[in-house]
Design an enzyme around this catalytic site. Structure first.
Site, PDB file in Angstrom:
ATOM      1  N   SER A 245     112.157  31.351  20.119  1.00 33.62           N
ATOM      2  CA  SER A 245     111.778  33.821  20.013  1.00 33.62           C
ATOM      3  C   SER A 245     111.286  32.703  17.591  1.00 33.62           C
ATOM      4  CB  SER A 245     111.920  34.497  19.748  1.00 33.62           C
ATOM      5  OG  SER A 245     111.979  35.214  18.654  1.00 33.62           O
TER       6      SER A 245
ATOM      7  N   TYR B 227     119.854  39.627  19.916  1.00 31.08           N
ATOM      8  CA  TYR B 227     118.961  38.507  21.105  1.00 31.08           C
ATOM      9  C   TYR B 227     118.677  37.211  20.080  1.00 31.08           C
ATOM     10  CZ  TYR B 227     114.079  37.397  21.993  1.00 31.08           C
ATOM     11  OH  TYR B 227     113.081  36.544  22.336  1.00 31.08           O
TER      12      TYR B 227
END
Length: 254
Positions: free
Chosen positions: A147, A160
């Site tokens: 990401s 995350y």
């Protein structure tokens, strides 16, 4: 992009979103696709049907990740379903896409949420790779989906971000270990993409415009934007590239 006929690919979390886009793209190039999912039977069925209706080959593969015995269950089902398809045993392409996120700042993240995030986003890929390598033919491809949060600070997604940062470290460390077998290991780091995950933020014109503004192209990414890069990394054309992180964000935050 490349000829993947005769290849078998396992794409985790491929019932929806980016994973679905990658599964469809690899099937388009000729690969037999194991469409892994956790619980959404209907979505997995849609992905498989979208592939087979276009002339491709795919089968669903249900297994929860982040729980005891998850990887063993995944590959037991994989081996069984592969045999049922009449395909040769083995694996050529592994895409670690399945992930979850509990948005929270440092003062709000909980032990339970952190542990669950690491279990699904980091631990599961590591042990999926471990088991996958026992089945993977020489010259195989491992693609980890990370990401943009690993290169730009998003304080509201700290757990995350940590999990994806670890996945990127896994990529370049593993690449050195498996290079002798001709196996490449690379990371794709998407930015904002039109999936269920971003649906709420895209619900208003203002929200959509704000996400689009991150990219120099002033639009939100599509699953196909990510899938095309995955297709390149799965093909023979990427044979001299390994241990790398590909920023696939449309030039976000330049």
């Amino acid at each position: 992009m490349g000829d993947l006929h005769g290849k078998t690919a396992l794409v985790t979390g491929s019932s929806r979103g980016i994973g679905r886009g990658i599964a469809q793209r690899l099937a388009q190039d000729g690969a037999l696709i194991a469409v892994h999912y956790g619980r959404n039977d209907a979505a997995a069925k849609e992905t498989v049907e979208s592939i087979t209706s276009a002339g491709g080959r795919a089968f669903p593969l249900r297994a929860d990740l982040g729980i005891p015995g998850d990887v063993e269950d995944l590959f037991a089902a994989f081996d069984t379903e592969l045999a049922a398809c009449g395909a040769e045993p083995g694996l050529d392409i592994l895409v670690n896409n399945a992930a979850l996120n509990f948005p929270a700042h440092i003062d709000a993240v909980t032990y339970e949420e952190f542990d669950r995030t690491i279990a699904v986003n980091t631990r599961a890929p590591l042990f999926i790779i471990q088991q996958g390598l026992r089945r993977m033919r020489d010259g195989g491809r491992i693609i980890n989906i990370s990401s943009a949060v690993t290169s730009t600070a998003h304080p509201s997604q700290i757990a995350y971000s940590v999990s994806k940062g670890a996945l990127e470290t896994l990529t370049h460390t593993l690449a050195k270990d498996v290079g002798a077998r001709g196996i490449t290991v690379n990371t794709i780091a998407p930015g904002w993409v039109e999936t269920d995950v971003t649906a709420e933020r895209r619900a208003t014109p203002e929200g959509r415009a704000a996400l689009a503004a991150y990219s120099v192209f002033n639009r939100i990414g599509r699953p196909s934007d990510i899938a095309d890069v995955a297709a390149f990394l799965a093909s023979d054309a990427s044979r001299w590239i390994t241990g790398q992180r590909f920023d696939v964000t449309g030039g976000s935050m330049l």
